[in-house]
Design a protein around this motif. Structure first.
Motif, mmCIF file in Angstrom:
data_model
loop_
_atom_site.group_PDB
_atom_site.id
_atom_site.type_symbol
_atom_site.label_atom_id
_atom_site.label_comp_id
_atom_site.label_asym_id
_atom_site.label_seq_id
_atom_site.Cartn_x
_atom_site.Cartn_y
_atom_site.Cartn_z
ATOM 1 N N MET A 1 0.849 -1.170 0.000
ATOM 2 C CA MET A 1 0.000 0.000 0.000
ATOM 3 C C MET A 1 0.896 1.235 0.000
ATOM 4 S SD MET A 1 -3.142 1.051 2.487
ATOM 5 C CE MET A 1 -2.380 0.557 3.989
ATOM 6 N N LYS A 2 0.633 2.127 -0.942
ATOM 7 C CA LYS A 2 1.427 3.351 -1.037
ATOM 8 C C LYS A 2 1.077 4.293 0.101
ATOM 9 C CE LYS A 2 2.553 3.847 -5.865
ATOM 10 N NZ LYS A 2 2.454 4.720 -7.026
ATOM 11 N N GLN A 3 2.059 5.041 0.513
ATOM 12 C CA GLN A 3 1.826 6.043 1.544
ATOM 13 C C GLN A 3 2.561 7.328 1.188
ATOM 14 O OE1 GLN A 3 4.228 5.339 5.250
ATOM 15 N NE2 GLN A 3 4.000 3.225 4.587
ATOM 16 N N LYS A 4 1.978 8.426 1.639
ATOM 17 C CA LYS A 4 2.551 9.747 1.400
ATOM 18 C C LYS A 4 3.021 10.290 2.744
ATOM 19 C CE LYS A 4 1.292 14.345 -0.206
ATOM 20 N NZ LYS A 4 0.188 15.182 -0.688
ATOM 21 N N ILE A 5 4.280 10.674 2.804
ATOM 22 C CA ILE A 5 4.893 11.161 4.037
ATOM 23 C C ILE A 5 5.404 12.576 3.777
ATOM 24 C CG2 ILE A 5 6.667 10.744 5.765
ATOM 25 C CD1 ILE A 5 6.749 7.817 4.661
ATOM 26 N N VAL A 6 5.050 13.498 4.656
ATOM 27 C CA VAL A 6 5.561 14.869 4.569
ATOM 28 C C VAL A 6 6.414 15.112 5.813
ATOM 29 C CG1 VAL A 6 4.970 17.307 4.420
ATOM 30 C CG2 VAL A 6 3.513 15.612 3.307
ATOM 31 N N ILE A 7 7.681 15.459 5.587
ATOM 32 C CA ILE A 7 8.627 15.686 6.671
ATOM 33 C C ILE A 7 9.174 17.101 6.539
ATOM 34 C CG2 ILE A 7 10.775 14.940 7.749
ATOM 35 C CD1 ILE A 7 10.302 12.191 6.534
ATOM 36 N N LYS A 8 9.093 17.862 7.629
ATOM 37 C CA LYS A 8 9.638 19.217 7.642
ATOM 38 C C LYS A 8 11.078 19.138 8.140
ATOM 39 C CE LYS A 8 8.845 23.864 9.286
ATOM 40 N NZ LYS A 8 7.970 24.761 10.027
ATOM 41 N N THR A 27 16.608 5.638 -0.191
ATOM 42 C CA THR A 27 15.922 4.739 0.733
ATOM 43 C C THR A 27 15.092 3.734 -0.054
ATOM 44 O OG1 THR A 27 15.792 6.550 2.317
ATOM 45 C CG2 THR A 27 14.377 4.665 2.722
ATOM 46 N N GLY A 28 15.081 2.493 0.396
ATOM 47 C CA GLY A 28 14.332 1.446 -0.283
ATOM 48 C C GLY A 28 12.827 1.655 -0.196
ATOM 49 N N GLY A 29 12.126 1.439 -1.319
ATOM 50 C CA GLY A 29 10.675 1.546 -1.354
ATOM 51 C C GLY A 29 10.155 2.914 -1.733
ATOM 52 N N VAL A 44 8.370 15.771 0.521
ATOM 53 C CA VAL A 44 7.199 14.922 0.301
ATOM 54 C C VAL A 44 7.697 13.619 -0.316
ATOM 55 C CG1 VAL A 44 4.986 14.697 -0.851
ATOM 56 C CG2 VAL A 44 5.736 16.935 -0.046
ATOM 57 N N VAL A 45 7.408 12.498 0.362
ATOM 58 C CA VAL A 45 7.878 11.188 -0.066
ATOM 59 C C VAL A 45 6.666 10.311 -0.350
ATOM 60 C CG1 VAL A 45 9.258 9.181 0.571
ATOM 61 C CG2 VAL A 45 9.880 11.422 1.444
ATOM 62 N N VAL A 46 6.631 9.697 -1.512
ATOM 63 C CA VAL A 46 5.603 8.719 -1.851
ATOM 64 C C VAL A 46 6.323 7.407 -2.079
ATOM 65 C CG1 VAL A 46 3.802 8.059 -3.476
ATOM 66 C CG2 VAL A 46 4.127 10.466 -2.884
ATOM 67 N N GLY A 47 5.870 6.370 -1.357
ATOM 68 C CA GLY A 47 6.550 5.098 -1.484
ATOM 69 C C GLY A 47 5.749 3.954 -0.922
ATOM 70 N N ASP A 48 6.332 2.798 -1.031
ATOM 71 C CA ASP A 48 5.701 1.563 -0.597
ATOM 72 C C ASP A 48 6.550 0.936 0.502
ATOM 73 O OD1 ASP A 48 3.462 0.062 -0.979
ATOM 74 O OD2 ASP A 48 4.239 -1.091 -2.667
#
Length: 138
Positions: A1-8, A27-29, A44-48
């Motif tokens: 399942m894909k996820q979107k991560i926002v890191i400041k 980073t893997g995925g 903004v990171v989109v990954g699995d």
């Protein structure tokens, strides 16, 4: 399942931004990486299967102070549409609860104290007391 991560992340210069982007991309995925925000201080990171906590700690080590702002999972329907799930609030940091045996060690062996005057010739100025029968420690 894909996820979107926002890191400041605190990135005052272009070199820091480049370093952060290359670190996250390696980073893997991870499927895609982008900068966001008015000051371009959000990654903004989109990954699995990407671990956001590990990613944020790597950014802290290599770039500077980092904070997870948003986590959102993207679910796939059978029709092929992607729906954004409700974002998970990331204001509360994850806490580590160690197992019961993590900090416990076996008790130290009992300490025995012997109160005897030193051997002859080894204690200069040692004066034996009249009540030297008992130990002063006990």
């Amino acid at each position: 399942m894909k996820q979107k991560i926002v890191i400041k992340v605190e990135m005052p210069c272009d070199r820091c931004r480049s370093k952060a982007l290359s670190l996250v991309a390696a980073t893997g995925g991870v499927h895609s990486v982008a900068l966001a925000g008015d000051a371009r201080d959000q990654v903004v990171v989109v990954g699995d299967g990407v671990d956001p906590v590990r990613l944020a700690s790597a950014l802290r080590r290599k770039v500077g102070p980092a904070e997870i702002v948003q986590l959102a999972s993207q679910a796939k329907d059978e029709g092929g549409d992607k729906k954004d799930a409700a974002p998970v609030p990331a204001g509360v940091p994850a806490q580590y609860a160690p197992t019961a045996w993590y900090y416990q060690h076996p008790p130290p062996p009992p300490v025995s104290v012997v109160c005897e005057p030193p051997a002859a010739g080894y204690a200069y100025g040692y004066q034996a007391r009249a009540d030297d029968e008992s130990c002063s420690i006990m």
